[in-house]
Scaffold this active site. Sequence first.
Site, PDB file in Angstrom:
ATOM      1  CG  ASN A   1     -18.615  -1.920 -46.952  1.00  0.00           C
ATOM      2  OD1 ASN A   1     -17.947  -1.828 -45.715  1.00  0.00           O
ATOM      3  ND2 ASN A   1     -18.584  -1.138 -47.901  1.00  0.00           N
ATOM      4  NE  ARG A   2     -19.484  -9.093 -42.580  1.00  0.00           N
ATOM      5  CZ  ARG A   2     -20.672  -9.415 -42.259  1.00  0.00           C
ATOM      6  NH1 ARG A   2     -21.191  -8.767 -41.024  1.00  0.00           N
ATOM      7  NH2 ARG A   2     -21.527 -10.426 -42.799  1.00  0.00           N
TER       8      ARG A   2
END
Length: 404
Positions: free
Chosen positions: A211-212
């Site tokens: 994820n970011r």
Amino acid sequence: MTLAGKRILLVIAGGIAAYKSLDLIRRLRERGAEVRPIMTRGAQEFVTPLAVGALSASHVYTELFSREDEQDVGHIRLARECDLVLVAPATADLMAKMANGLADDLASTVLLATDRPVLIAPAMNPKMWVHPATQRNFALLQRDRINAIGPMEGEMAESGERGRGRMAEPLEIVARVEDLLSGPKPLAGLKAVVTSGPTHEPIDPVRYIANRSSGKQGHAIAAALARLGADVTLVSGPVTIPDPAGVQTRHVERAEEMRDAVLSALPADIAVMVAAVADWRVATSAGQKIKKQPGEAPPPLQLAENPDILKTVGHHSERPRLVVGFAAETENVEENGRAKLERKGADLIVANDVSPETGVMGGDRNRVRLISRGGVEAWPDLSKDDVAERLALWIATQIGGTGT
Ligand code: C5P
């Protein structure tokens, strides 16, 4: 703004490491410090007063007998109108002058005249550092209660030689400055474990689910707790930012590894679970790279649920006294935060809106709401460092640390 309002008198001496002083000035100012630079004649051979002046937004002091400067401040005032004198780089020559009380230029005179704490960051050729004369001078300086950071091991910029002589990195120096200028340490004697960053869940040896999350918020919290005196273990997923100073960092990839690292850090007094742990992993990740087969349908990905680290810690037999979780939400931030508080056995949920338009994920700012059993506290839009600072203070108040 950990150095807000602090005045640093930065003495730049003549060594190749002076180029790093430019970055050092930026880092100090980023944290709110006011930087007044003094450059020796040698320093001006390596970096220009123009660059130092521009970055510090200050007059650059170079001369002991300058009519202009003397009228302006004068070396005695220069030596006293600051919270700390930082010498970076500190050359063998300047250290020798300091150790022997010489005062034949502005830098050495100010260093003799000051009654403020002094921190030196020595940098020189490794042979000069190990020379008995330098070692003798360094020992004298330590006896005179001059603080020092480095020199570090590594490759020399000019000769490619390896050895001890490299100036400490600007961020390491800044951390030491913060430490020297910090106030009371309400978390002294307490242990904290912090998670940060994303996790990478392998699909095969080359692919993963991620994820970011950048780790910026979690790392900042680990550093802020350490600044308040806590003994901090940071369990970090894969991130590109450096390990924070003053913290023990353990690097992991997968959620299961993160859980194991967190549990092995117990018992602890404080747990702050900031990591964006992947909810799912690939049930059985392939041992070899999965090949694309012409004409065949893409392979299905069977997912399995990851352990919930926060929930595990919140219900653990060695549950820390204070358990803090984060809630990255894109809607119903408060309701979801409250539900999470109960479900996870946490004392506090720091809820933030991570809708794409907020730019929180990967960005430098954050707007959070603190959801505890005592109620909800909405904080304004702040830098992630400021959120960390305030959260560490909030934790210190809650836990009623021993204080020193
Ligand atoms: O349930 P959700 O992922 O929204 O909860 C977020 C909080 O739970 C964060 O504090 C995060 O670090 C933690 N968490 C965890 N392990 C998971 C999932 C979330 O520690 N597997």
